[in-house]
Design a protein around this motif. Structure first.
Motif, mmCIF file in Angstrom:
data_model
loop_
_atom_site.group_PDB
_atom_site.id
_atom_site.type_symbol
_atom_site.label_atom_id
_atom_site.label_comp_id
_atom_site.label_asym_id
_atom_site.label_seq_id
_atom_site.Cartn_x
_atom_site.Cartn_y
_atom_site.Cartn_z
ATOM 1 N N UNK A 80 7.593 5.838 0.984
ATOM 2 C CA UNK A 80 7.436 4.767 0.685
ATOM 3 C C UNK A 80 8.288 4.072 2.134
ATOM 4 N N UNK A 81 9.813 4.746 2.373
ATOM 5 C CA UNK A 81 10.150 5.270 3.985
ATOM 6 C C UNK A 81 9.696 5.521 4.598
ATOM 7 N N UNK A 82 9.038 5.956 4.824
ATOM 8 C CA UNK A 82 8.269 6.856 5.664
ATOM 9 C C UNK A 82 6.775 6.234 6.273
ATOM 10 N N UNK A 83 7.231 6.026 7.340
ATOM 11 C CA UNK A 83 5.571 5.865 8.347
ATOM 12 C C UNK A 83 4.799 5.028 7.739
ATOM 13 N N UNK A 84 4.031 6.323 7.149
ATOM 14 C CA UNK A 84 2.726 6.478 5.764
ATOM 15 C C UNK A 84 2.863 4.977 5.059
ATOM 16 N N UNK A 85 4.462 5.227 4.805
ATOM 17 C CA UNK A 85 4.331 4.264 3.531
ATOM 18 C C UNK A 85 4.874 3.345 4.273
ATOM 19 N N UNK A 86 5.738 2.880 5.353
ATOM 20 C CA UNK A 86 5.669 1.798 5.315
ATOM 21 C C UNK A 86 4.310 1.185 5.948
ATOM 22 N N UNK A 87 3.472 1.619 6.665
ATOM 23 C CA UNK A 87 1.521 1.107 6.790
ATOM 24 C C UNK A 87 0.957 0.469 5.294
ATOM 25 N N UNK A 88 1.291 1.422 4.526
ATOM 26 C CA UNK A 88 0.712 1.397 3.326
ATOM 27 C C UNK A 88 1.620 0.255 2.823
ATOM 28 N N UNK A 89 2.241 -0.452 2.332
ATOM 29 C CA UNK A 89 2.762 -1.308 2.480
ATOM 30 C C UNK A 89 2.531 -2.869 3.341
ATOM 31 N N UNK A 90 2.368 -2.715 4.541
ATOM 32 C CA UNK A 90 1.884 -3.427 5.152
ATOM 33 C C UNK A 90 1.070 -4.979 4.310
ATOM 34 N N UNK A 91 -0.329 -2.977 3.741
ATOM 35 C CA UNK A 91 -1.155 -3.926 2.928
ATOM 36 C C UNK A 91 -1.072 -4.885 2.306
ATOM 37 N N UNK A 92 -0.023 -5.578 2.141
ATOM 38 C CA UNK A 92 0.336 -6.388 0.752
ATOM 39 C C UNK A 92 0.818 -7.832 2.217
ATOM 40 N N UNK A 93 1.669 -7.433 3.520
ATOM 41 C CA UNK A 93 1.927 -8.513 4.034
ATOM 42 C C UNK A 93 0.645 -9.190 4.852
ATOM 43 N N UNK A 94 0.184 -7.728 5.573
ATOM 44 C CA UNK A 94 -1.115 -8.447 6.939
ATOM 45 C C UNK A 94 -1.609 -7.362 7.184
ATOM 46 N N UNK A 95 -2.926 -7.120 6.306
ATOM 47 C CA UNK A 95 -3.335 -6.316 6.694
ATOM 48 C C UNK A 95 -4.277 -6.059 7.545
ATOM 49 N N UNK A 96 -4.877 -7.063 8.095
ATOM 50 C CA UNK A 96 -5.102 -7.728 9.546
ATOM 51 C C UNK A 96 -4.629 -6.793 10.933
#
Length: 330
Positions: A191-207
């Motif tokens: 979750x703290x890795x770049x892949x995990x950060x991108x994954x969590x971006x889905x919640x805030x700004x998928x665009x």
């Protein structure tokens, strides 16, 4: 109703932070349970197995999605292990575990290709639909699945050795503790890795992902498969601990239970998933023993209090006690 997340995307924490120190103490206390509290060993094993599955729900929550059907992977993994033990009596514990996880991961990939196209309630209900289809198959194909009676697992070997019941349960307990530590650490790192950060971006700004040239569906699929594997680990461990797997493993109530525990521990918190599972199992067992007719009401009241007065869950309460600003997701 809005549930406050108990996590923040901070990749590095102080090794001597209160959370880390208490986590280390909790692991040491767990290791001592078979010696100091042997009557709780089996209960805690089941709670940790369920906690692994709840971490899978937690991963999905980080993306702002709620799944009401993740018990599907919990059950698939357990049944794969049961079929393997039935076909190869005395199969090794490690082989059974790996086979179950592989089955959960592959099914997560297949189902994920469909569900990642949707968001919100459609995402949650489509997961539920897949879960209930599999439940129907388990119920109807009695000659292969045992129907509502399920499949009884013979005790697998451990590194080629056949162990007695008490020794086998002890192995399962320490295996559960080891998986909790390993998978918990890995999930936090992912979750703290770049892949995990991108994954969590889905919640805030998928665009934003689309502007970066990334496919939101592929990003969500990566976390979805991880969540299926974690649920599979819990399902395999639960099946071997109980010695029987039934269609109840994939029933919608099991999925709702996982979401319940995730909210109880702290929506989005990895540590909270295990703490919530331990509290849930303790309350469920002792409440059903001393208040058999109203234990569900007691659990419901407990969750209602958490939502109204501590939206960050158990981990949110802990943050307040140590004077930490709520929102740290670990």
């Amino acid at each position: 109703m809005t549930l406050q997340s108990t996590d923040t995307p901070v990749p590095v924490q102080n090794a001597l932070s209160p959370r880390n120190v208490l986590t280390g103490l909790a692991i040491l206390m767990l290791m001592a349970v078979p010696v100091l509290l042997p009557h709780l060993q089996l209960l805690i094993t089941l709670a940790l197995a369920k906690g692994l599955a709840v971490v899978g729900i937690t991963v999905i929550l980080r993306a702002g999605q709620v799944s009401f059907g993740h018990a599907l992977f919990f059950g698939i993994s357990a049944y794969v292990g049961a079929f393997l033990v039935t076909a190869l009596p005395g199969a090794d514990l490690v082989l059974v575990l790996l086979a179950g996880v592989l089955g959960a991961g592959l099914s997560g990939l297949v189902v994920g290709l469909f569900v990642v196209r949707y968001r919100g309630i459609f995402f949650g209900m489509l997961n539920l639909a897949f879960s209930m289809i599999f439940w129907s198959i388990l119920e109807k194909f009695y000659h292969y699945t045992g129907g509502a009676d399920g499949i009884r697992l013979t005790r697998p070997s451990v590194l080629g050795m056949q162990l007695g019941r008490s020794d086998f349960e002890l192995v399962l307990f320490y295996l559960a503790v080891g998986l909790v530590v390993t998978c918990g650490w890995f999930t936090l790192r992912w979750l703290a890795s770049p892949a995990g950060q991108l994954f969590q971006t889905l919640k805030t700004n998928e665009t934003r992902l689309e502007y970066l040239g990334l496919s939101p569906r592929r990003v969500l699929l990566s976390g979805y498969v991880l969540s299926a594997v974690l649920c599979g680990l819990g399902g395999s461990l639960m099946g071997m601990t109980q010695g029987v797997v039934t269609p109840e493993y994939v029933w919608w109530v099991r999925s709702a239970e996982m979401v319940f525990i995730a909210v109880l521990g702290g929506a989005g918190s990895v540590r909270g998933a295990f703490i919530g599972a331990l509290i849930y199992e303790m309350v469920r067992i002792y409440a059903s023993a001393f208040a058999a007719d109203i234990w569900q009401m007691l659990l419901g009241a407990f969750l209602l209090i958490i939502i109204l007065f501590a939206p960050g869950g158990i981990m949110g309460i802990f943050d307040r006690l140590i004077g930490r600003k709520p929102g740290g997701r670990t």
